[in-house]
Motif scaffolding. Structure first.
Motif, PDB file in Angstrom:
ATOM      1  N   HIS A  75     -40.313 -28.085   1.706  1.00 48.65           N
ATOM      2  CA  HIS A  75     -41.357 -27.026   1.682  1.00 48.65           C
ATOM      3  C   HIS A  75     -42.603 -27.441   2.485  1.00 48.65           C
ATOM      4  N   THR A  76     -43.290 -26.228   2.779  1.00 46.67           N
ATOM      5  CA  THR A  76     -44.390 -26.591   3.561  1.00 46.67           C
ATOM      6  C   THR A  76     -45.652 -26.125   2.667  1.00 46.67           C
ATOM      7  N   SER A  77     -45.602 -25.709   1.353  1.00 44.94           N
ATOM      8  CA  SER A  77     -46.813 -25.496   0.737  1.00 44.94           C
ATOM      9  C   SER A  77     -46.758 -26.369  -0.603  1.00 44.94           C
ATOM     10  N   ALA A  78     -45.948 -27.584  -0.621  1.00 46.06           N
ATOM     11  CA  ALA A  78     -45.997 -28.344  -1.633  1.00 46.06           C
ATOM     12  C   ALA A  78     -46.023 -29.836  -0.863  1.00 46.06           C
ATOM     13  N   SER A  79     -46.393 -30.985  -1.464  1.00 48.37           N
ATOM     14  CA  SER A  79     -46.325 -32.312  -0.928  1.00 48.37           C
ATOM     15  C   SER A  79     -45.744 -33.548  -2.078  1.00 48.37           C
ATOM     16  N   LEU A  80     -45.871 -34.645  -1.496  1.00 48.81           N
ATOM     17  CA  LEU A  80     -45.329 -35.670  -2.326  1.00 48.81           C
ATOM     18  C   LEU A  80     -46.532 -36.682  -2.192  1.00 48.81           C
ATOM     19  N   SER A  81     -46.687 -37.428  -3.289  1.00 46.22           N
ATOM     20  CA  SER A  81     -47.800 -38.343  -3.109  1.00 46.22           C
ATOM     21  C   SER A  81     -47.378 -39.516  -4.297  1.00 46.22           C
ATOM     22  N   ALA A  85     -60.308 -32.238  -5.968  1.00 43.00           N
ATOM     23  CA  ALA A  85     -60.994 -32.609  -4.718  1.00 43.00           C
ATOM     24  C   ALA A  85     -60.237 -32.123  -3.705  1.00 43.00           C
ATOM     25  N   LEU A  86     -58.779 -31.631  -3.883  1.00 39.39           N
ATOM     26  CA  LEU A  86     -58.163 -30.916  -2.801  1.00 39.39           C
ATOM     27  C   LEU A  86     -58.568 -29.411  -2.445  1.00 39.39           C
ATOM     28  N   SER A  87     -59.039 -28.953  -3.916  1.00 35.38           N
ATOM     29  CA  SER A  87     -59.251 -27.692  -3.765  1.00 35.38           C
ATOM     30  C   SER A  87     -60.893 -27.476  -3.181  1.00 35.38           C
ATOM     31  N   HIS A  88     -61.506 -28.493  -3.260  1.00 37.52           N
ATOM     32  CA  HIS A  88     -62.808 -28.835  -2.556  1.00 37.52           C
ATOM     33  C   HIS A  88     -62.730 -28.916  -1.116  1.00 37.52           C
ATOM     34  N   LEU A  89     -61.825 -29.769  -0.745  1.00 36.69           N
ATOM     35  CA  LEU A  89     -61.542 -30.011   0.824  1.00 36.69           C
ATOM     36  C   LEU A  89     -61.233 -28.776   1.567  1.00 36.69           C
ATOM     37  N   VAL A  90     -60.124 -27.973   0.847  1.00 41.46           N
ATOM     38  CA  VAL A  90     -59.567 -26.741   1.437  1.00 41.46           C
ATOM     39  C   VAL A  90     -59.525 -25.527   0.169  1.00 41.46           C
ATOM     40  N   PRO A  91     -60.796 -25.025   0.151  1.00 39.25           N
ATOM     41  CA  PRO A  91     -60.895 -23.838  -0.764  1.00 39.25           C
ATOM     42  C   PRO A  91     -59.990 -22.586  -0.183  1.00 39.25           C
ATOM     43  N   GLU A  92     -59.881 -21.643  -1.009  1.00 39.10           N
ATOM     44  CA  GLU A  92     -58.964 -20.507  -0.689  1.00 39.10           C
ATOM     45  C   GLU A  92     -59.811 -19.452  -0.072  1.00 39.10           C
ATOM     46  N   ASP A  93     -61.038 -19.626  -0.214  1.00 36.99           N
ATOM     47  CA  ASP A  93     -62.030 -18.915   0.184  1.00 36.99           C
ATOM     48  C   ASP A  93     -62.442 -18.850   1.730  1.00 36.99           C
ATOM     49  N   LEU A  94     -61.695 -19.652   2.541  1.00 36.90           N
ATOM     50  CA  LEU A  94     -61.921 -20.115   3.923  1.00 36.90           C
ATOM     51  C   LEU A  94     -61.456 -18.612   4.623  1.00 36.90           C
ATOM     52  N   THR A 154     -52.790 -14.583   5.770  1.00 36.94           N
ATOM     53  CA  THR A 154     -52.731 -14.623   4.460  1.00 36.94           C
ATOM     54  C   THR A 154     -51.657 -13.603   3.979  1.00 36.94           C
ATOM     55  N   LEU A 155     -50.622 -13.451   4.692  1.00 44.69           N
ATOM     56  CA  LEU A 155     -49.469 -12.516   4.391  1.00 44.69           C
ATOM     57  C   LEU A 155     -48.739 -12.619   3.156  1.00 44.69           C
ATOM     58  N   GLU A 156     -48.732 -14.007   2.650  1.00 47.16           N
ATOM     59  CA  GLU A 156     -48.208 -14.500   1.393  1.00 47.16           C
ATOM     60  C   GLU A 156     -49.209 -14.573   0.264  1.00 47.16           C
ATOM     61  N   GLY A 157     -50.401 -14.299   0.575  1.00 45.36           N
ATOM     62  CA  GLY A 157     -51.563 -14.519  -0.581  1.00 45.36           C
ATOM     63  C   GLY A 157     -52.608 -15.455  -0.141  1.00 45.36           C
ATOM     64  N   SER A 158     -53.691 -15.297  -0.944  1.00 45.95           N
ATOM     65  CA  SER A 158     -54.819 -16.121  -0.482  1.00 45.95           C
ATOM     66  C   SER A 158     -54.483 -17.636  -0.746  1.00 45.95           C
ATOM     67  N   ASP A 159     -53.768 -17.886  -1.431  1.00 49.51           N
ATOM     68  CA  ASP A 159     -53.294 -19.437  -1.892  1.00 49.51           C
ATOM     69  C   ASP A 159     -52.249 -20.009  -0.888  1.00 49.51           C
ATOM     70  N   ASP A 160     -51.604 -19.203   0.070  1.00 46.96           N
ATOM     71  CA  ASP A 160     -50.486 -19.894   0.887  1.00 46.96           C
ATOM     72  C   ASP A 160     -51.096 -20.781   2.064  1.00 46.96           C
ATOM     73  N   MET A 161     -52.009 -20.098   2.823  1.00 47.93           N
ATOM     74  CA  MET A 161     -52.562 -21.193   3.773  1.00 47.93           C
ATOM     75  C   MET A 161     -53.329 -22.313   3.531  1.00 47.93           C
ATOM     76  N   PRO A 162     -54.139 -22.229   2.426  1.00 46.86           N
ATOM     77  CA  PRO A 162     -54.605 -23.414   1.879  1.00 46.86           C
ATOM     78  C   PRO A 162     -53.444 -24.563   1.353  1.00 46.86           C
ATOM     79  N   ALA A 163     -52.341 -23.851   1.001  1.00 51.90           N
ATOM     80  CA  ALA A 163     -51.406 -24.775   0.557  1.00 51.90           C
ATOM     81  C   ALA A 163     -50.602 -25.437   1.640  1.00 51.90           C
ATOM     82  N   HIS A 164     -50.717 -24.726   2.825  1.00 52.87           N
ATOM     83  CA  HIS A 164     -50.007 -25.450   3.979  1.00 52.87           C
ATOM     84  C   HIS A 164     -50.959 -26.465   4.542  1.00 52.87           C
TER      85      HIS A 164
END
Length: 108
Positions: free
Chosen positions: A6-12, A28-37, A42-52
């Motif tokens: 998948h391209t909107s989840a990861s492993l660590s 920390a991740l939400s601070h680095l890549v906030p949804e309001d950039l 944005t076709l799949e929602g405001s959380d999709d591109m930040p997830a990528h």
């Protein structure tokens, strides 16, 4: 070797003893890549591109050695499946192991 398909989840690989670590990683991740950039995708929602972006930063695979059929993780380590969407569907993993098969007779 563990790979997420998948391209909107990861492993660590991270500390898995204290639940605060998971919370702090999300913060920390939400601070680095906030949804309001001002993302264009944005076709799949405001959380999709930040997830990528978060997925690309963290990675889609990890490799962990095995010994006697078990992962050789450190005392505090755990494998995180990091979900970066607010409401995601199921996720699929591919696990691959390399090496020689060991039978009970080989261990004696």
């Amino acid at each position: 070797h563990v790979f997420i398909q998948h391209t909107s989840a990861s492993l660590s690989l991270n500390e898995n003893a204290d639940a605060d670590v998971r919370h702090d990683m999300e913060m920390a991740l939400s601070h680095l890549v906030p949804e309001d950039l001002p993302f264009e995708h944005t076709l799949e929602g405001s959380d999709d591109m930040p997830a990528h972006v978060k997925s690309s930063l963290m990675g889609a695979s990890i490799s962990v050695p095995l010994s006697e059929g078990r992962p050789c993780l450190g005392t505090w380590q755990g494998i995180y499946l990091c979900e970066h969407r607010n409401r995601a569907g199921g996720r699929s993993l591919v696990l691959t192991a390399w090496g020689e098969a060991v039978t009970t007779a080989d261990r004696d």
